[in-house]
Design a protein around this motif. Sequence first.
Motif, PDB file in Angstrom:
ATOM      1  N   UNK A  23     -30.989 -73.639  49.570  1.00 55.51           N
ATOM      2  CA  UNK A  23     -32.283 -73.050  49.484  1.00 55.51           C
ATOM      3  C   UNK A  23     -32.926 -73.989  50.651  1.00 55.51           C
ATOM      4  N   UNK A  24     -33.293 -73.298  51.814  1.00 53.51           N
ATOM      5  CA  UNK A  24     -33.856 -73.956  53.019  1.00 53.51           C
ATOM      6  C   UNK A  24     -35.296 -73.307  52.840  1.00 53.51           C
ATOM      7  N   UNK A  25     -36.313 -74.358  53.412  1.00 56.96           N
ATOM      8  CA  UNK A  25     -37.561 -73.992  53.474  1.00 56.96           C
ATOM      9  C   UNK A  25     -38.476 -74.001  52.246  1.00 56.96           C
ATOM     10  N   UNK A  26     -39.794 -73.862  52.200  1.00 61.03           N
ATOM     11  CA  UNK A  26     -40.740 -74.105  51.169  1.00 61.03           C
ATOM     12  C   UNK A  26     -40.745 -72.843  50.307  1.00 61.03           C
ATOM     13  N   UNK A  27     -41.359 -72.842  49.135  1.00 64.24           N
ATOM     14  CA  UNK A  27     -41.512 -71.729  48.244  1.00 64.24           C
ATOM     15  C   UNK A  27     -42.762 -70.840  49.044  1.00 64.24           C
ATOM     16  N   UNK A  28     -42.837 -69.609  48.748  1.00 69.88           N
ATOM     17  CA  UNK A  28     -43.912 -68.791  49.313  1.00 69.88           C
ATOM     18  C   UNK A  28     -43.618 -68.327  50.862  1.00 69.88           C
ATOM     19  N   UNK A  29     -42.698 -68.763  51.389  1.00 69.25           N
ATOM     20  CA  UNK A  29     -42.329 -68.027  52.632  1.00 69.25           C
ATOM     21  C   UNK A  29     -41.476 -66.818  52.511  1.00 69.25           C
ATOM     22  N   UNK A  30     -41.528 -65.824  53.214  1.00 71.08           N
ATOM     23  CA  UNK A  30     -40.587 -64.498  53.161  1.00 71.08           C
ATOM     24  C   UNK A  30     -39.193 -64.988  52.996  1.00 71.08           C
ATOM     25  N   UNK A  31     -38.494 -64.488  52.099  1.00 67.30           N
ATOM     26  CA  UNK A  31     -36.985 -64.880  51.763  1.00 67.30           C
ATOM     27  C   UNK A  31     -35.969 -64.149  52.442  1.00 67.30           C
ATOM     28  N   UNK A  32     -35.033 -64.792  52.952  1.00 66.88           N
ATOM     29  CA  UNK A  32     -33.854 -64.271  53.528  1.00 66.88           C
ATOM     30  C   UNK A  32     -32.802 -64.599  52.368  1.00 66.88           C
ATOM     31  N   UNK A  33     -32.062 -63.607  52.082  1.00 66.81           N
ATOM     32  CA  UNK A  33     -30.751 -63.950  51.097  1.00 66.81           C
ATOM     33  C   UNK A  33     -29.648 -63.654  52.007  1.00 66.81           C
ATOM     34  N   UNK A  34     -28.622 -64.759  52.055  1.00 65.00           N
ATOM     35  CA  UNK A  34     -27.496 -64.568  52.775  1.00 65.00           C
ATOM     36  C   UNK A  34     -26.198 -64.615  51.866  1.00 65.00           C
ATOM     37  N   UNK A  35     -25.475 -63.499  52.188  1.00 67.36           N
ATOM     38  CA  UNK A  35     -24.156 -63.218  51.338  1.00 67.36           C
ATOM     39  C   UNK A  35     -23.138 -63.196  52.375  1.00 67.36           C
ATOM     40  N   UNK A  36     -22.051 -64.141  52.128  1.00 71.78           N
ATOM     41  CA  UNK A  36     -21.101 -64.475  53.218  1.00 71.78           C
ATOM     42  C   UNK A  36     -19.967 -63.460  52.711  1.00 71.78           C
ATOM     43  N   UNK A  37     -18.798 -63.458  53.708  1.00 70.63           N
ATOM     44  CA  UNK A  37     -17.804 -62.583  53.771  1.00 70.63           C
ATOM     45  C   UNK A  37     -16.598 -63.275  52.939  1.00 70.63           C
ATOM     46  N   UNK A  38     -15.471 -62.425  52.703  1.00 75.14           N
ATOM     47  CA  UNK A  38     -14.449 -62.833  51.966  1.00 75.14           C
ATOM     48  C   UNK A  38     -13.684 -63.773  52.678  1.00 75.14           C
ATOM     49  N   UNK A  39     -13.355 -64.864  51.709  1.00 81.46           N
ATOM     50  CA  UNK A  39     -12.916 -66.048  52.128  1.00 81.46           C
ATOM     51  C   UNK A  39     -13.834 -67.056  52.981  1.00 81.46           C
TER      52      UNK A  39
END
Length: 297
Positions: A23-39
């Motif tokens: 988790x990067x950055x503080x609580x309360x900021x707009x959230x970006x959720x990153x999902x990686x590729x296969x492998x």
Amino acid sequence: MDASQANPTAFATADGLSLAIDVHHAEGAPTLLFAHGFGQTRGAWNAAARTLAARGYRCVAFDSRGHGESDRAPGGDYHMQQFVDDLLAIAHAQPEPPILVGASMGGLLGLVTAGEVRPAPFRALVLVDITPRWETAGVERILAFMQAHPDGFASYAEAAEQIAAYLPQRRERKSEQQLRPLLREGADGRLRWHWDPALLAGDLISESERYQPRLFAAAANVEVPMLLLSGERSDVVSHHTVEEFLALAPHARHAEVPGATHMLAGDANDAFTAAIAGFIESLESAGDTAKPSAMRC
């Protein structure tokens, strides 16, 4: 801690596995959720997450089951729905519906989740070089690399050499420090890739293509704003597959990143993060209303 630095934690799945999360950055900021590729691992997003966290976004990246530092499925039992369920659970655990940024496999999981679940678990969806139909030759190239060294490597330098051959567009070879999260040392002293070999069992091309009707239906059913980012030199996404996707989801936007391959975030992080930031800013100004658009980064 610097807001752009990662705070490692873990997430428990419904079936008892532990998934590694940054988790990067503080609580309360707009959230970006990153999902990686296969492998891949969550580390594929490090540069993008640091850049976007510095711009004020809360960035969450995780290792999918069987990848990186996350648990492997007992008996090597992996199914698409497990990955979808994991993604949905992580999205629901966020303080607000996140904007999903999904590369390749992660993007397909995002499409299924956004197209099939109501209320929508994501505020918006960014697909990174993936469409419901893909170019088989590009996927075959990825799988060939993943399957090429089942006995591993004698050294980090040997692994770096193979990555350099696979990614000739990258100028710098990976250092031992960069490679450590990607390799595991076995009892025999050999270094093997971080993913569970069971993920590569069976005919993956045929198995993945079996899901395409579900992906087409999901893409046509997504109601939240979408941005498709493709690499100009990608061998997985083509002009044909992009046009097909935009016909399925006419409210989606498309941006092509010049010079980038399928490994878009690693090839052109500045253009990649700028496109995402611009997309988010447009959502803010438009009140999250999706408008058809084509862009070039």
